[in-house]
Design a protein around this motif. Sequence first.
Motif, PDB file in Angstrom:
ATOM      1  N   VAL A   1      26.695 100.049  42.676  1.00 18.14           N
ATOM      2  CA  VAL A   1      25.246  99.939  42.656  1.00 18.14           C
ATOM      3  C   VAL A   1      24.691 100.899  43.713  1.00 18.14           C
ATOM      4  CG1 VAL A   1      23.269  98.402  42.914  1.00 18.14           C
ATOM      5  CG2 VAL A   1      25.431  97.514  41.999  1.00 18.14           C
ATOM      6  N   ILE A   2      23.746 101.777  43.328  1.00 17.55           N
ATOM      7  CA  ILE A   2      23.263 102.764  44.294  1.00 17.55           C
ATOM      8  C   ILE A   2      21.793 102.598  44.660  1.00 17.55           C
ATOM      9  CG2 ILE A   2      25.010 104.500  43.789  1.00 17.55           C
ATOM     10  CD1 ILE A   2      22.841 105.966  42.107  1.00 17.55           C
ATOM     11  N   GLU A   3      20.961 102.086  43.757  1.00 20.77           N
ATOM     12  CA  GLU A   3      19.532 101.981  44.067  1.00 20.77           C
ATOM     13  C   GLU A   3      18.823 101.230  42.951  1.00 20.77           C
ATOM     14  OE1 GLU A   3      18.236 106.004  44.427  1.00 20.77           O
ATOM     15  OE2 GLU A   3      18.525 106.477  42.324  1.00 20.77           O
ATOM     16  N   ALA A   4      17.528 101.003  43.156  1.00 19.59           N
ATOM     17  CA  ALA A   4      16.678 100.456  42.106  1.00 19.59           C
ATOM     18  C   ALA A   4      15.998 101.596  41.367  1.00 19.59           C
ATOM     19  CB  ALA A   4      15.640  99.511  42.706  1.00 19.59           C
ATOM     20  N   LEU A   5      15.243 101.275  40.331  1.00 22.58           N
ATOM     21  CA  LEU A   5      14.546 102.311  39.567  1.00 22.58           C
ATOM     22  C   LEU A   5      13.528 103.051  40.420  1.00 22.58           C
ATOM     23  CD1 LEU A   5      13.919 100.356  36.254  1.00 22.58           C
ATOM     24  CD2 LEU A   5      15.501 102.276  36.549  1.00 22.58           C
ATOM     25  N   ASN A   6      12.934 102.358  41.391  1.00 22.25           N
ATOM     26  CA  ASN A   6      11.854 102.975  42.166  1.00 22.25           C
ATOM     27  C   ASN A   6      12.052 102.838  43.671  1.00 22.25           C
ATOM     28  OD1 ASN A   6      11.436 100.251  42.346  1.00 22.25           O
ATOM     29  ND2 ASN A   6       9.216 100.351  42.082  1.00 22.25           N
ATOM     30  N   GLY A   7      13.295 102.784  44.120  1.00 19.19           N
ATOM     31  CA  GLY A   7      13.504 102.684  45.561  1.00 19.19           C
ATOM     32  C   GLY A   7      14.949 102.433  45.926  1.00 19.19           C
ATOM     33  N   ASN A   8      15.205 102.450  47.216  1.00 14.94           N
ATOM     34  CA  ASN A   8      16.548 102.195  47.725  1.00 14.94           C
ATOM     35  C   ASN A   8      16.816 100.703  47.813  1.00 14.94           C
ATOM     36  OD1 ASN A   8      15.724 105.000  49.361  1.00 14.94           O
ATOM     37  ND2 ASN A   8      17.809 104.942  48.591  1.00 14.94           N
ATOM     38  N   LEU A   9      18.102 100.351  47.861  1.00 17.13           N
ATOM     39  CA  LEU A   9      18.517  98.947  47.849  1.00 17.13           C
ATOM     40  C   LEU A   9      19.180  98.566  49.165  1.00 17.13           C
ATOM     41  CD1 LEU A   9      19.042  96.277  46.215  1.00 17.13           C
ATOM     42  CD2 LEU A   9      21.288  97.256  45.654  1.00 17.13           C
ATOM     43  N   PHE A  10      18.826  97.375  49.663  1.00 15.44           N
ATOM     44  CA  PHE A  10      19.493  96.784  50.833  1.00 15.44           C
ATOM     45  C   PHE A  10      19.983  95.388  50.455  1.00 15.44           C
ATOM     46  CE2 PHE A  10      17.049 100.107  52.734  1.00 15.44           C
ATOM     47  CZ  PHE A  10      17.703 100.452  53.915  1.00 15.44           C
ATOM     48  N   LEU A  11      21.151  95.036  50.970  1.00 11.85           N
ATOM     49  CA  LEU A  11      21.766  93.727  50.703  1.00 11.85           C
ATOM     50  C   LEU A  11      22.005  93.029  52.031  1.00 11.85           C
ATOM     51  CD1 LEU A  11      24.692  92.977  48.261  1.00 11.85           C
ATOM     52  CD2 LEU A  11      24.896  92.297  50.662  1.00 11.85           C
ATOM     53  N   VAL A  12      21.630  91.747  52.108  1.00 18.26           N
ATOM     54  CA  VAL A  12      21.820  90.941  53.311  1.00 18.26           C
ATOM     55  C   VAL A  12      22.805  89.822  52.992  1.00 18.26           C
ATOM     56  CG1 VAL A  12      20.703  89.552  55.097  1.00 18.26           C
ATOM     57  CG2 VAL A  12      19.432  91.414  53.996  1.00 18.26           C
ATOM     58  N   LYS A  13      23.856  89.709  53.827  1.00 17.12           N
ATOM     59  CA  LYS A  13      24.852  88.662  53.647  1.00 17.12           C
ATOM     60  C   LYS A  13      25.392  88.247  55.012  1.00 17.12           C
ATOM     61  CE  LYS A  13      28.007  86.030  51.709  1.00 17.12           C
ATOM     62  NZ  LYS A  13      27.656  84.705  51.140  1.00 17.12           N
ATOM     63  N   ASP A  14      25.174  86.972  55.374  1.00 22.71           N
ATOM     64  CA  ASP A  14      25.674  86.428  56.637  1.00 22.71           C
ATOM     65  C   ASP A  14      25.249  87.275  57.836  1.00 22.71           C
ATOM     66  OD1 ASP A  14      26.962  84.384  55.232  1.00 22.71           O
ATOM     67  OD2 ASP A  14      28.799  85.564  54.999  1.00 22.71           O
ATOM     68  N   GLY A  15      23.996  87.728  57.835  1.00 24.95           N
ATOM     69  CA  GLY A  15      23.481  88.500  58.957  1.00 24.95           C
ATOM     70  C   GLY A  15      23.878  89.956  58.968  1.00 24.95           C
ATOM     71  N   LYS A  16      24.637  90.387  57.983  1.00 24.03           N
ATOM     72  CA  LYS A  16      25.030  91.790  57.884  1.00 24.03           C
ATOM     73  C   LYS A  16      24.217  92.469  56.781  1.00 24.03           C
ATOM     74  CE  LYS A  16      29.802  90.908  59.372  1.00 24.03           C
ATOM     75  NZ  LYS A  16      31.240  91.030  59.020  1.00 24.03           N
ATOM     76  N   ILE A  17      23.865  93.717  57.000  1.00 19.19           N
ATOM     77  CA  ILE A  17      23.046  94.454  56.042  1.00 19.19           C
ATOM     78  C   ILE A  17      23.832  95.643  55.530  1.00 19.19           C
ATOM     79  CG2 ILE A  17      20.932  95.795  55.707  1.00 19.19           C
ATOM     80  CD1 ILE A  17      21.105  93.176  58.412  1.00 19.19           C
ATOM     81  N   LYS A  18      23.818  95.810  54.228  1.00 20.62           N
ATOM     82  CA  LYS A  18      24.473  96.958  53.596  1.00 20.62           C
ATOM     83  C   LYS A  18      23.469  97.743  52.768  1.00 20.62           C
ATOM     84  CE  LYS A  18      28.510  96.731  51.599  1.00 20.62           C
ATOM     85  NZ  LYS A  18      29.639  96.298  50.746  1.00 20.62           N
TER      86      LYS A  18
END
Length: 284
Positions: free
Chosen positions: A182-199
């Motif tokens: 998974v690289i991005e959304a149709l109109n922006g960049n993507l961030f994922l939050v899990k257990d206080g960590k951000i990817k």
Amino acid sequence: MINFNGTLRSQTDSKLNIENRGYKYGDALFETLKVVNGKIFFWEDHYFRLMSSMRILRMDIPMNFTMEFLESEILKTLEANDLLHASARVRINVDRGEGGKYLPSNLAQVHFNMIAEPHHNPFYTIDSNANCVIDLYKDYFVAPGLLSGLKSNNKAIQVIGSIYAKENDLDNCLILNTDKSVIEALNGNLFLVKDGKIKTPPLEEGCLKGVMRKQILELLAKDVNVVVEEASISPFELQKADELFITNVIKGIIPVTNYRKKSYSSDFAQGLVNKLNAKLRLLS
């Protein structure tokens, strides 16, 4: 009023030549800016991304294409549309003019145009009642490389993906690269939050070199309590995440509320948008 190479024209007089290379071949780049009361948000980042993109496309950058010159043209366009003291969205298009087939007939030719329209939110907000329901768009994939990170007029995947989203009652879709990450959304960049960590996906995987992505990473780097990683995101991680959010310069931070059967909170995104607005107040 539209700005064509420094000349203001009314919309009725603003017609592109059918031989325009941006229209015929997608031989063009664009930047979308948010401007509030004459202040261009993150203008330096936009400008240097545009210059870098022009070099990648081997465009001959005109000597007058300085940051100061283009900023003055943006403000001139806003003033002509009575938006200099308001919140606005501005799009700058840069193309190689007219002429030639795949090979331009004049390699030194570069044209620009600018359009401005009202945008009603001067600062970034998150509507806690708004839904953002997403899914994966898997009909086509992005091949990683320098060209995939450009804001060029070649946006076929985003166009078809947006139609797919509308047909399936989705608010957005996530795009995969040819490695099925998974690289991005149709109109922006993507961030994922899990257990206080951000990817967030690294640029090398084919995502847009987003201006807002850069701002978010800079804000996160100042928080000693947050671990940030630019790393691949597999589709299997999405349903395990605590939060997902999408970023772009116009809307700021858009929390994802639902992906398939998974629902997400937006607490981290809300805190981040407050920090983003605080940064903008210091810059203004």
